[in-house]
Design a protein around this motif. Structure first.
Motif, PDB file in Angstrom:
ATOM      1  N   ALA A  17     -40.217 -28.319 -52.127  1.00 13.06           N
ATOM      2  CA  ALA A  17     -40.090 -28.585 -53.569  1.00 13.06           C
ATOM      3  C   ALA A  17     -39.460 -27.397 -54.278  1.00 13.06           C
ATOM      4  O   ALA A  17     -38.610 -27.564 -55.160  1.00 13.06           O
ATOM      5  N   LEU A  18     -39.859 -26.188 -53.895  1.00 12.62           N
ATOM      6  CA  LEU A  18     -39.323 -24.992 -54.531  1.00 12.62           C
ATOM      7  C   LEU A  18     -37.824 -24.867 -54.279  1.00 12.62           C
ATOM      8  O   LEU A  18     -37.066 -24.468 -55.175  1.00 12.62           O
ATOM      9  N   ARG A  19     -37.388 -25.243 -53.080  1.00  9.23           N
ATOM     10  CA  ARG A  19     -35.954 -25.196 -52.760  1.00  9.23           C
ATOM     11  C   ARG A  19     -35.179 -26.163 -53.660  1.00  9.23           C
ATOM     12  O   ARG A  19     -34.098 -25.828 -54.168  1.00  9.23           O
ATOM     13  N   LYS A  20     -35.720 -27.369 -53.871  1.00 12.88           N
ATOM     14  CA  LYS A  20     -35.051 -28.353 -54.738  1.00 12.88           C
ATOM     15  C   LYS A  20     -35.047 -27.895 -56.193  1.00 12.88           C
ATOM     16  O   LYS A  20     -34.070 -28.097 -56.915  1.00 12.88           O
ATOM     17  N   ILE A  21     -36.149 -27.270 -56.619  1.00 14.82           N
ATOM     18  CA  ILE A  21     -36.243 -26.794 -57.998  1.00 14.82           C
ATOM     19  C   ILE A  21     -35.223 -25.699 -58.263  1.00 14.82           C
ATOM     20  O   ILE A  21     -34.545 -25.682 -59.304  1.00 14.82           O
ATOM     21  N   ASN A  22     -35.090 -24.797 -57.319  1.00 14.04           N
ATOM     22  CA  ASN A  22     -34.193 -23.657 -57.525  1.00 14.04           C
ATOM     23  C   ASN A  22     -32.715 -24.027 -57.530  1.00 14.04           C
ATOM     24  O   ASN A  22     -31.862 -23.189 -57.826  1.00 14.04           O
ATOM     25  N   ARG A  23     -32.414 -25.308 -57.254  1.00 10.13           N
ATOM     26  CA  ARG A  23     -31.036 -25.770 -57.422  1.00 10.13           C
ATOM     27  C   ARG A  23     -30.654 -25.802 -58.906  1.00 10.13           C
ATOM     28  O   ARG A  23     -29.467 -25.763 -59.245  1.00 10.13           O
ATOM     29  N   TYR A  24     -31.665 -25.895 -59.776  1.00 11.00           N
ATOM     30  CA  TYR A  24     -31.410 -26.023 -61.214  1.00 11.00           C
ATOM     31  C   TYR A  24     -31.682 -24.730 -61.988  1.00 11.00           C
ATOM     32  O   TYR A  24     -31.423 -24.671 -63.185  1.00 11.00           O
ATOM     33  N   THR A  25     -32.179 -23.718 -61.322  1.00  6.80           N
ATOM     34  CA  THR A  25     -32.501 -22.470 -62.012  1.00  6.80           C
ATOM     35  C   THR A  25     -31.364 -21.465 -61.861  1.00  6.80           C
ATOM     36  O   THR A  25     -30.552 -21.559 -60.935  1.00  6.80           O
ATOM     37  N   ARG A  26     -31.322 -20.503 -62.762  1.00 10.71           N
ATOM     38  CA  ARG A  26     -30.273 -19.476 -62.703  1.00 10.71           C
ATOM     39  C   ARG A  26     -30.672 -18.314 -61.803  1.00 10.71           C
ATOM     40  O   ARG A  26     -29.833 -17.502 -61.430  1.00 10.71           O
ATOM     41  N   ARG A  27     -31.949 -18.223 -61.495  1.00 10.97           N
ATOM     42  CA  ARG A  27     -32.427 -17.238 -60.524  1.00 10.97           C
ATOM     43  C   ARG A  27     -33.471 -17.897 -59.643  1.00 10.97           C
ATOM     44  O   ARG A  27     -33.957 -18.995 -59.942  1.00 10.97           O
ATOM     45  N   GLU A  28     -33.835 -17.275 -58.569  1.00 13.58           N
ATOM     46  CA  GLU A  28     -34.837 -17.825 -57.673  1.00 13.58           C
ATOM     47  C   GLU A  28     -36.239 -17.666 -58.282  1.00 13.58           C
ATOM     48  O   GLU A  28     -36.667 -16.556 -58.604  1.00 13.58           O
ATOM     49  N   PHE A  29     -36.937 -18.785 -58.474  1.00 11.94           N
ATOM     50  CA  PHE A  29     -38.302 -18.750 -58.983  1.00 11.94           C
ATOM     51  C   PHE A  29     -39.281 -18.836 -57.815  1.00 11.94           C
ATOM     52  O   PHE A  29     -39.009 -19.472 -56.798  1.00 11.94           O
TER      53      PHE A  29
END
Length: 320
Positions: A17-29
């Motif tokens: 889930a974190l990998r999919k989320i970080n597709r939309y973020t400007r930095r790695e969360f």
């Protein structure tokens, strides 16, 4: 159902889930910085509007809704963005059937938002079930009658939604989705602007007008919404041109007949009076002046054939 509800909070996302989320973020969360929850967007049951999605439509929406933002009350302003969908799938319930006796399916999305002071109240409301109801905004390319298959976007048929024909409940079948705009947290999912946007109508125009008048900053429209607004404006402009032509002919007729019936009124004055009247008054006065003008000066063409009346003595010598 074009409205849904939050299923449950997941809290921290797992690795996938974190990998999919970080597709939309400007930095790695990290997982500690993100809050996730599941939400049912819609299903294939007949809803309170007498409409239902096909399972194929839900499958297409599962693709279209990924990446779409969650807002409040369908107010499409940047400050109302609150969460984003990072995954979406159709779930089937093998033990449940719909009113149309098909396997029940629902569209379930996974959404996230960052943990922050600003979002702490919303996270608390999600966990406590206060913020639960949601509604979706999307467009479909096809709406058909479940009884006869008639295209309801092109005139429809005689069947009435909600009525039963041959043991089958009539409803509008929504298929071939073309776009997914947004999903919203709403207090009452049945509010007028909630639900599927099938065609740009007068109600849509009223909603856009409200949206534009209440906007105090940026206003975001999807490409589909902008296209529908432009098409609506083109249609309205064509209708307006027809109205202007009719109005012009009516004003000219009014001035002409007013000049015949009351020649003491200057043509410029009559034209000015006609321009100030609304359409109903103008039609009323034009009709009255036409009638009076007919009494003053017969309006039939000069070259119209005269009506011949034979005298009783015409060719009397040949009558028996």
């Amino acid at each position: 159902m074009k409205e849904g509800y939050v299923l449950k909070s997941k809290g921290k996302p797992d690795g996938d889930a974190l990998r999919k989320i970080n597709r939309y973020t400007r930095r790695e969360f990290t997982a500690e910085e993100i809050y996730t929850f599941s939400v049912v967007l819609c299903d294939n049951e007949i809803d309170r509007d007498g409409e239902r999605f096909t399972e194929e439509a839900l499958q297409k929406l599962a693709v279209l809704f990924v990446g779409k933002t969650g807002i409040f009350n369908h107010s499409m302003q940047t400050q109302n963005q609150t969460a984003r969908i990072y995954d979406c799938a159709v779930e089937r319930d093998g033990e449940r059937t719909t009113q149309t006796e098909e396997p029940y399916c629902r569209l379930v999305a996974q959404a996230y938002l960052p943990k922050s002071d600003k979002n702490s109240d919303l996270i608390l409301e999600l966990d406590s079930g206060i913020k639960k109801e949601v509604s979706v905004g999307c467009a479909v390319g096809k709406v058909t009658c479940s009884i006869c298959g008639a295209d309801l976007k092109q005139g429809g048929c005689t069947h009435v939604k909600g009525k039963t024909y041959g043991g089958k409940t009539c409803c509008a079948v929504l298929s071939e989705p073309t776009d997914a705009y947004e999903w919203s947290f709403v207090a009452v999912p049945a509010q007028r602007e909630a639900g599927v946007i099938k065609n740009f109508s007068t109600k849509d125009a009223e909603n856009v007008e409200k949206m534009l008048s209440s906007a105090d900053g940026e206003l975001t429209l999807s490409a589909e919404q902008a296209h529908r607004i432009l098409k609506r404006l083109e249609t309205l402009e064509a209708l307006a041109e027809c109205g202007r032509m009719y109005r012009g002919e009516l004003e000219n007729s009014f001035v002409k007949y007013a000049g015949i019936a009351q020649p003491e009124i200057p043509a410029k004055t009559a034209a000015r009076v006609a321009a100030e009247m609304d359409a109903e008054d103008l039609k009323c006065f034009e009709k009255a002046y036409r009638r009076r003008a007919q009494e003053v000066l017969p309006l039939s063409p000069q070259l119209a054939p005269a009506h011949r009346t034979e005298s009783s003595a015409f060719n009397a010598e040949y009558k028996i």
